[in-house]
Structures are given as structure tokens and as C-alpha cells.
Motif scaffolding. Structure first.
Motif, PDB file in Angstrom:
ATOM      1  N   LEU A 239      -5.461   1.843 -14.151  1.00  0.00           N
ATOM      2  CA  LEU A 239      -5.348   0.648 -13.312  1.00  0.00           C
ATOM      3  C   LEU A 239      -6.667  -0.113 -13.363  1.00  0.00           C
ATOM      4  CD1 LEU A 239      -3.791   0.621  -9.761  1.00  0.00           C
ATOM      5  CD2 LEU A 239      -5.622  -0.910 -10.401  1.00  0.00           C
TER       6      LEU A 239
ATOM      7  N   GLU B 138       0.852  -1.188   0.000  1.00  0.00           N
ATOM      8  CA  GLU B 138       0.000   0.000   0.000  1.00  0.00           C
ATOM      9  C   GLU B 138       0.889   1.240   0.000  1.00  0.00           C
ATOM     10  OE1 GLU B 138      -2.637  -0.175   3.325  1.00  0.00           O
ATOM     11  OE2 GLU B 138      -4.009   1.298   2.476  1.00  0.00           O
TER      12      GLU B 138
ATOM     13  N   LEU C 102       2.503   8.656  -5.749  1.00  0.00           N
ATOM     14  CA  LEU C 102       1.845   7.415  -6.174  1.00  0.00           C
ATOM     15  C   LEU C 102       0.965   6.823  -5.067  1.00  0.00           C
ATOM     16  CD1 LEU C 102       2.089   5.313  -8.651  1.00  0.00           C
ATOM     17  CD2 LEU C 102       3.522   4.038  -7.082  1.00  0.00           C
ATOM     18  N   ASP C 103      -0.271   6.557  -5.428  1.00  0.00           N
ATOM     19  CA  ASP C 103      -1.189   5.832  -4.538  1.00  0.00           C
ATOM     20  C   ASP C 103      -1.465   4.479  -5.178  1.00  0.00           C
ATOM     21  OD1 ASP C 103      -1.460   7.912  -2.726  1.00  0.00           O
ATOM     22  OD2 ASP C 103      -3.054   8.854  -3.906  1.00  0.00           O
ATOM     23  N   LEU C 104      -1.170   3.416  -4.459  1.00  0.00           N
ATOM     24  CA  LEU C 104      -1.344   2.081  -5.036  1.00  0.00           C
ATOM     25  C   LEU C 104      -1.674   1.087  -3.924  1.00  0.00           C
ATOM     26  CD1 LEU C 104      -0.876   0.139  -7.530  1.00  0.00           C
ATOM     27  CD2 LEU C 104       1.491  -0.037  -6.774  1.00  0.00           C
ATOM     28  N   GLN C 105      -2.641   0.246  -4.191  1.00  0.00           N
ATOM     29  CA  GLN C 105      -2.962  -0.825  -3.233  1.00  0.00           C
ATOM     30  C   GLN C 105      -2.945  -2.162  -3.978  1.00  0.00           C
ATOM     31  OE1 GLN C 105      -5.523   1.872  -3.207  1.00  0.00           O
ATOM     32  NE2 GLN C 105      -4.155   2.883  -1.756  1.00  0.00           N
ATOM     33  N   ILE C 106      -2.211  -3.106  -3.451  1.00  0.00           N
ATOM     34  CA  ILE C 106      -2.170  -4.453  -4.027  1.00  0.00           C
ATOM     35  C   ILE C 106      -2.668  -5.416  -2.955  1.00  0.00           C
ATOM     36  CG2 ILE C 106      -0.696  -6.244  -5.021  1.00  0.00           C
ATOM     37  CD1 ILE C 106       1.164  -3.984  -5.991  1.00  0.00           C
TER      38      ILE C 106
ATOM     39  N   MET D 227       2.059   2.451 -15.829  1.00  0.00           N
ATOM     40  CA  MET D 227       2.839   3.510 -15.186  1.00  0.00           C
ATOM     41  C   MET D 227       3.569   4.325 -16.236  1.00  0.00           C
ATOM     42  SD  MET D 227       5.414   2.937 -12.001  1.00  0.00           S
ATOM     43  CE  MET D 227       5.863   4.310 -10.950  1.00  0.00           C
TER      44      MET D 227
ATOM     45  N   ILE E 194       0.758   6.171 -11.894  1.00  0.00           N
ATOM     46  CA  ILE E 194      -0.119   5.144 -12.452  1.00  0.00           C
ATOM     47  C   ILE E 194      -1.206   5.898 -13.231  1.00  0.00           C
ATOM     48  CG2 ILE E 194      -1.783   3.326 -11.920  1.00  0.00           C
ATOM     49  CD1 ILE E 194       0.778   2.289 -11.005  1.00  0.00           C
TER      50      ILE E 194
ATOM     51  N   LEU F  52       2.657  -4.483 -13.334  1.00  0.00           N
ATOM     52  CA  LEU F  52       2.957  -3.063 -13.487  1.00  0.00           C
ATOM     53  C   LEU F  52       3.660  -2.896 -14.827  1.00  0.00           C
ATOM     54  CD1 LEU F  52       2.723  -0.368 -12.031  1.00  0.00           C
ATOM     55  CD2 LEU F  52       4.959  -0.771 -11.038  1.00  0.00           C
TER      56      LEU F  52
ATOM     57  N   GLY G 263      -1.515  -2.197 -13.716  1.00  0.00           N
ATOM     58  CA  GLY G 263      -1.362  -0.755 -13.603  1.00  0.00           C
ATOM     59  C   GLY G 263      -0.444  -0.293 -14.720  1.00  0.00           C
TER      60      GLY G 263
END
Lengths: 345, 259
Positions: free
Chosen positions: A243, A10, A46-50, A235, A240, A58, A233
Motif C-alpha cells: 500500500l 477504516e 484486513l486493516d485499511l484506512q482511507i 490486494m 493488502i 484497490l 493498495g
């Protein structure tokens, strides 16, 4: 940022910048010329949740910031702004816990191996430094070598391994300590088709389906993420820009039409003329058979009405059509549309 | 200890695959010892005998033998933590100190073997007489290695930033050969150059190691030993601080794996 059990990885507002010095255009040839300082955001807010157990792809062109993101997540690079949690641990404040939660495969996978040792001895060394318990270590090494298909070559010298075998051994190294999260940075770059497929199949079938690991898989090969990832995602320039699932991303490119043709005896001037036609958005031309004078064209049209005009163009120019089909837009079309860049196939 | 064992195993297996190199290194030590011993047996350097009350052969054999420890220490950190393996080291849950200690042990064991060859040639073929103060020897060797690992960390830190060219290793090597009291005492040089010797730790290392190997007590070498202890106490932590700062700077700039 509070850790969420739902997410394995996250990031919030994550930023990593590099300072670089670039020679000004005036002084390109001078050895001691003035250099201009530039700050480049390799990862930009960057905001990313996996999610846990997700195989996340990616995708991005070279220089998009994929490797920098991996290096921040594995604690190798400190972020300049924002936060990143890996397995619930902060990459800036809980580095040891993060390191114990991940296995990282860098794009140059054979780094850190010892060429005068065999594959088994290399892994034995890394098993010790990755704190694999001594009791059962030998079995674990054999197990991971078998998983990646190297068991028969376990006692061959590393220097005799092929590129694919070296990459497989690097993958085995990331699995030694059985970490819940794997960061795989371009794991198939430079490998032949068979080795690439073997690694992809292993990741999809063995790592995700059987062991439920979370995998962040970076690549610039579109087919890889289209075939294997739950979510992708895209990039570009540290951000990103899209997504979603591979299918949903393809839908983004469905605004237009795509026609794929094989034509005979088409000159480059005629290709240019085609590119200039109203309703033609993009033309990718590739020689298919130089002896037969055949060229493969992939034409993106703004709308379906442009197609008759294009076919009429071939008729008037006396260009023979060998093959013609209308195609669904692919993830590559989506990628090009979103990034404005070409990628490796 | 488990990790250290695997570091040793890795290095011994790796080293043993270069059999020709291994043989050449042993021969080089034997012939090196013979060369210096012949030189010592036939040359005159009155000041040596006056200062240390030992033969020139003993002086040279000890100097050249124990210089292997210093040379080994000086390049230690650069060899262990290089751009090729640095990222793999840093992403593992094993600390840098374990890496440095683990990666250096085999080198020191080999260096000890080389020193034994030098001393054996001196004792057996040229009548070198030693009366070893074991505690004193271990202490002086530890201080010498500690000081030089400090220098090595400074050099490695600079190398992480500059990628090529480490002025520290070059300067220290020059200082060792000219002012270090390895092959000749600084007292044979003009007074202006002699002064420089008193500011380099090598001088105190070689002065004290010769004394403890020829029967001197710790008390009798206390003034020089104290200076060596102080130098080690400054240089080792300073090296660690500089190395850590350079490493952190390279991480921040994202240039760790650049060559």
C-alpha cells in the motif's frame, strides 16, 4: 473501534469467509458425488484506512477479495470478524447511517434498472428511494445526468442505452443523494476505451477535485490506478500486500531491469531458451505483426549485467532486433512481483 | 407515500409500454369470465346450491375472479425481490417492507380491474346477483392477501437459497386448485380428500368471500372467518421470519446475487 474524523473508511482485522463445497478429484463426473467443504477467507484480517477526500485505488487479480470488501463496506455482507467504519459508522451496527453515507456502484452496474423506462424516470425512482428531497429532486436528476454526460439522452429508453451509457447512468445513481463516500467496484469493466477514459476523468476531475468526495476505486486495470489514484493498495488472497503511492510501488520493482524489444522471426523455442537464461527473470512475448513476423518482448532481468548476455543471445541466434529500449519498471511489474499474477491491461 | 407514488409511477409506465400484453390480458379476463359463466349456466352441481344458496355461475365467477388476488399475492415477493435487483434494494436506505408494498400496489390495482371485468360479465350477461358486504369483503380480501403474502415470503426465502425451484408456490397452487373451493366445493370429493380442505386457508377464503359478496353478515360467517384470521396470524409472521432468515443466510454466504 473509535471513529476517526480523519478517515472516511477504516477497517480493523476485518474478515469475511465463504464456505464452499467442492467435488473431490475422484468424483468429478458423478452427479451426487461427495463434496468437500472448504472455507475461503475472501477478506482476511484486513486493516485499511482511507482518508477523507482521497481517491484510493484497490488493485488485485480476479478473486482477490475486492468485491467482497466493497460488499462488506456497503452493509450487504456481514463481516465474520473485525470491524469496519464508514463515515464513522459501524457497518454491522449502524447500517442505515452507513447506507446514507455511501453511493455504491457494483461491477454489474445495470442491475436494478428498469429497461422499459427512460434514463430520467429510472433516476427519478431511485431518487425517491434514496431519500433525495422532493423539492429540487428534478434539478438534482438533471444535474447528475449532465455530470456524467447523459443529459441529452435523459429521455431515451434505458434498453437503448449502450454499455457505456448504462454504466454512466449507474454512476449517476450513486451520486443522486450526494453521498460523501463512493464505493466504485470495477466501474470501467467491459467498457470501450473512450467510455472508460470519460468515467475516469469524471471521477478524478469532478468528484475528487471539485466535490472532495472520498472514492474507493477497485479495478484489475493497472493503468487506471496508476493514472488517477493518490494511493494504491494491492490486494491478493484477501489481504493488502502493498500500500503506497503509485510511484512508491513502482520503486519496489526497481530491483531489476526491464528491457522492451521488438524482434523479427523469433521462434517459440528461442523464447523458451531465452526464459531459461541466467539473469532472465521473466519474458512476456506478444505477436506484434504476424505478416512481418515481429514479436514484442518484455524482459525482466535480475540485474543490469544480464543485458549484454541477452543481446549476445540474439546475435548468436541470428534474431534481428527491430527496436530496443530499456524501461523503468511499471506498476504492473510491481504488481506481478508482489502477487505473482498477471492482470488485465 | 412519496416513495409509494414513484413505485406506482414506475410500474404504470413500464406496464403501459406493453400495449399488446395489456389488451390480451383484458381479453383473457373477458373470455375467461364468459367461459365460466356459460359453464355455470349449463352445468349442474346440486351441492353448490345447497351449501351457498347461489347459482353455479355466481359460484364460479366469484371463485375465478378472486383467485386473481391470491395468485398475485403468491408470486409477489419473488417478483419484487429477485437476484437481479436484490442488492440494489438492500444497499438503499429504503426498507424491504416499503419495497414489497410499493412494488405490489400496481399489481393489485390491475387484479382489481380484472375482478371487476369478471363480475361485470357475470352481472350484465348472466344475471349474477350480488349483495356486497363492503366491510366483510375488505376484511376477507385483506386476510386472503395477507396469508398468501406469507406463503410468498416462504417461497421467496427458499428461492434466495436454492436459486431455482420454489416448492411452496407449486404446492400452494396445487392446493388451491384441488382443495381451495375455487371451481368446485370440496364436498364433491371423497371424504378423505375433503378433510385436507379444512387445513388449507384457501378453503376458508373462498367460502367467506362468497358469503360476504352475497349478503351474509360478519356474524354469520364468524366460525370460518375466525379460522382464516388465525391462519393469517400464523402464516404471515412465519413467512416474514423464514424470509428474513433465508436472506440473512444468503448474505452471510455471499450468494445474494447468484441466479
Amino acid at each position: 473501534m473509535t471513529a476517526s474524523k480523519e478517515y472516511a473508511i477504516e477497517t480493523r482485522n476485518l474478515t469475511k469467509t465463504y464456505k464452499s463445497k467442492i467435488k473431490t478429484a475422484k468424483n468429478q463426473r458423478s452427479l451426487f458425488s461427495h463434496k468437500e467443504k472448504r472455507i475461503v477467507a475472501a477478506v482476511n484480517h484486513l486493516d485499511l484506512q482511507i482518508r477523507q477526500g482521497e481517491l484510493f485505488g484497490l488493485l488485485g487479480p480476479n478473486g482477490a477479495g475486492k468485491t467482497t470488501l466493497v460488499k462488506v463496506l456497503c452493509t450487504l455482507l456481514p463481516p465474520d470478524e473485525g470491524t469496519a467504519l464508514v463515515n464513522g459508522f459501524d457497518v454491522s451496527k449502524q447500517q442505515m447511517q452507513v447506507k446514507q453515507s455511501i453511493g455504491t456502484l457494483f461491477s454489474v452496474g445495470e442491475r436494478g434498472f428498469f429497461w422499459r423506462l427512460n434514463g430520467y424516470s429510472n433516476l427519478e425512482f431511485y431518487a425517491a428511494i434514496y431519500n433525495v428531497p422532493r423539492n429540487g429532486r428534478k434539478e438534482r436528476i438533471i444535474e447528475v445526468m449532465e455530470l456524467v454526460g447523459l443529459k441529452e439522452h435523459a429521455f431515451d429508453f434505458f434498453q437503448k442505452y449502450s454499455g457505456g451509457m448504462k454504466r454512466k447512468l449507474a454512476l449517476a445513481r450513486t451520486l443522486l443523494a450526494d453521498p460523501p463516500i463512493l464505493l466504485l467496484d470495477e466501474p470501467t469493466t467491459g467498457l470501450d476505451v473512450t467510455s472508460s477514459r470519460a468515467i475516469r476523468d469524471f471521477i478524478k476531475n469532478d468528484l475528487i477535485k471539485k466535490t472532495g468526495k472520498t472514492v474507493l476505486y477497485t479495478t484489475h486495470y493497472i493503468e487506471e490506478v496508476a493514472q488517477m489514484c493518490n494511493r494504491v493498495g494491492i490486494m491478493n488472497k484477501g489481504k493488502i500486500i502493498a500500500l503506497d503511492t503509485p510511484d512508491a510501488l513502482k520503486d519496489m520493482a526497481k530491483k531489476g531491469e526491464v528491457a522492451e524489444l521488438v524482434v523479427k522471426n523469433m521462434s517459440s523455442a528461442q523464447v523458451q531458451a531465452l526464459r531459461g537464461m541466467a539473469g532472465v527473470e521473466e519474458v512476456a512475448a506478444q505477436v506484434q505483426d504476424a505478416v512481418l513476423g515481429q514479436t514484442r518482448l518484455r524482459i525482466r532481468l535480475t540485474d543490469v549485467d544480464a543485458l549484454p548476455r541477452v543481446l549476445d543471445f540474439f546475435f548468436k541466434e541470428k534474431i534481428k532486433l527491430v527496436n530496443f529500449k530499456q524501461e523503468e519498471p511499471t506498476l504492473e511489474d510491481a504488481f506481478i512481483e508482489l502477487t505473482g499474477a498477471g492482470v488485465g491491461r | 407515500m412519496d416513495k409509494i407514488y414513484y413505485f406506482m409511477k414506475r410500474d404504470i409506465i413500464s406496464f403501459s409500454t406493453y400495449k399488446t400484453n395489456m389488451l390480451l390480458m383484458v381479453l383473457s379476463a373477458v373470455f375467461g369470465a364468459l367461459s365460466y359463466a356459460f359453464l355455470g349456466a349449463n352445468a349442474q352441481m346440486q351441492s353448490v346450491l345447497e351449501m351457498y344458496n347461489i347459482s353455479l355461475t355466481t359460484y364460479l365467477i366469484i371463485g375465478i375472479a378472486f383467485n386473481t388476488y391470491l395468485s398475485q399475492s403468491l408470486t409477489l415477493v419473488q417478483k419484487t425481490i429477485n437476484p437481479w435487483s436484490l442488492e440494489e434494494v438492500l444497499v438503499s436506505p429504503t426498507g424491504l417492507v416499503t419495497f414489497i408494498v410499493g412494488s405490489s400496489l400496481w399489481g393489485f390495482i390491475w387484479s382489481t380491474g380484472t375482478i371487476v371485468i369478471y363480475l361485470a360479465v357475470g352481472i350484465l350477461a348472466f344475471g349474477v346477483v350480488l349483495s356486497i358486504n363492503i366491510v366483510g369483503t375488505l376484511l376477507v380480501v385483506a386476510l386472503g392477501i395477507g396469508t398468501f403474502i406469507g406463503f410468498s415470503m416462504i417461497g421467496a426465502g427458499i428461492l434466495i437459497l436454492t436459486k431455482q425451484g420454489d416448492p411452496v408456490t407449486t404446492l400452494i397452487t396445487i392446493a388451491t386448485s384441488l382443495f381451495g373451493n375455487v371451481l368446485f366445493p370440496p364436498q364433491v370429493m371423497p371424504i378423505q380428500l375433503q378433510v385436507i380442505s379444512y387445513f388449507v386457508p384457501q378453503y376458508y377464503f373462498f367460502t367467506t368471500i362468497r358469503q360476504v359478496l352475497t349478503g351474509s353478515s360478519l356474524l354469520s360467517i364468524l366460525p370460518d372467518l375466525t379460522i382464516l384470521i388465525l391462519m393469517c396470524a400464523v402464516i404471515l409472521p412465519l413467512g416474514y421470519y423464514i424470509y428474513s432468515w433465508c436472506l440473512q443466510t444468503a448474505r452471510k454466504n455471499g450468494t445474494l446475487s447468484w441466479f
